[in-house]
Scaffold this motif. Structure first.
Motif, PDB file in Angstrom:
ATOM      1  N   LEU A  81       1.148   4.432  -2.581  1.00 47.85           N
ATOM      2  CA  LEU A  81       1.116   5.700  -2.473  1.00 47.85           C
ATOM      3  C   LEU A  81       2.227   6.588  -3.250  1.00 47.85           C
ATOM      4  O   LEU A  81       1.975   7.505  -3.879  1.00 47.85           O
ATOM      5  N   PHE A 103      -4.966   2.470  -5.272  1.00 41.78           N
ATOM      6  CA  PHE A 103      -4.687   2.871  -3.720  1.00 41.78           C
ATOM      7  C   PHE A 103      -5.897   3.080  -2.741  1.00 41.78           C
ATOM      8  O   PHE A 103      -6.208   2.639  -1.677  1.00 41.78           O
ATOM      9  N   GLY A 160       0.874  -1.223   0.040  1.00 41.09           N
ATOM     10  CA  GLY A 160       0.015   0.063  -0.113  1.00 41.09           C
ATOM     11  C   GLY A 160       0.745   1.179  -0.013  1.00 41.09           C
ATOM     12  O   GLY A 160       0.546   2.206  -0.543  1.00 41.09           O
TER      13      GLY A 160
END
Length: 188
Positions: A103, A143, A99
């Motif tokens: 980002l 995301f 994750g």
């Protein structure tokens, strides 16, 4: 506890049980254990499965779709069930780092989309300006899937993954397309 009912006319040999968690087509954890049992034709079997998942906190965090699969001796799936697990892992788990990587990718793609605007180098055609924002929109959608999962608001599914990514990409395309055409400043 695992239970299975065999509705076929022949016995089914079950060699192992696999528990796996997959998001965006990527498997973040899987655990196997051997059971070596036979489910009789038109019969059923129940057994307790002992899986060692002590390292799960280092592999995932948040809501994750899971699959429990019964596999034969050739490792082919003979039966499966799906569900959702709430994993209380770490942001520094494999999934959490994935994750964070999304980002960073999203930030880079936004920079690529926005930097030409600062130099007054946006394409003249509206659709070209929109296309410049499309990759950033896809990254926003991906995301978003991760963020909703990690915060335990929504479990990712193929429908959620595709819908959120397509919607975010379309919105970002529209933002780019609606930007005014900027002309370079001329020296005085």
């Amino acid at each position: 506890m695992v239970g299975v009912q065999n509705l076929s006319r022949s016995d089914v040999d079950v060699d192992s049980v696999r528990l796996s968690g997959t998001v965006l087509g990527l498997t973040f954890f899987d655990y196997d254990t051997r059971v070596r049992t036979t489910v009789p034709a038109r019969g059923s079997a129940n057994w307790t499965v002992d899986l060692d998942i002590r390292d799960l906190d280092g592999r995932a965090t948040g809501l994750m779709p899971i699959e429990v699969a019964l596999r034969d001796t050739d490792l082919h799936t003979v039966a499966k069930a799906t569900g959702t697990a709430s994993v209380h892992g770490s942001l520094l788990s494999i999934y959490g780092l994935f994750g964070l990587g999304l980002l960073v990718l999203m930030g880079l793609l936004w920079a690529v989309a926005l930097l030409p605007l600062g130099r007054h180098a946006a394409p003249a055609e509206w659709w070209q300006r929109g296309l410049r924002f499309l990759p950033a929109g896809c990254a926003v959608g991906l995301f978003g899937v991760f963020a909703l999962s990690a915060t335990r608001l929504l479990s990712p599914t193929t429908a959620v993954d595709v819908s959120l990514t397509v919607i975010a990409a379309a919105v970002c395309f529209a933002i780019g397309a609606l930007l005014p055409r900027l002309t370079p400043a001329r020296p005085a």
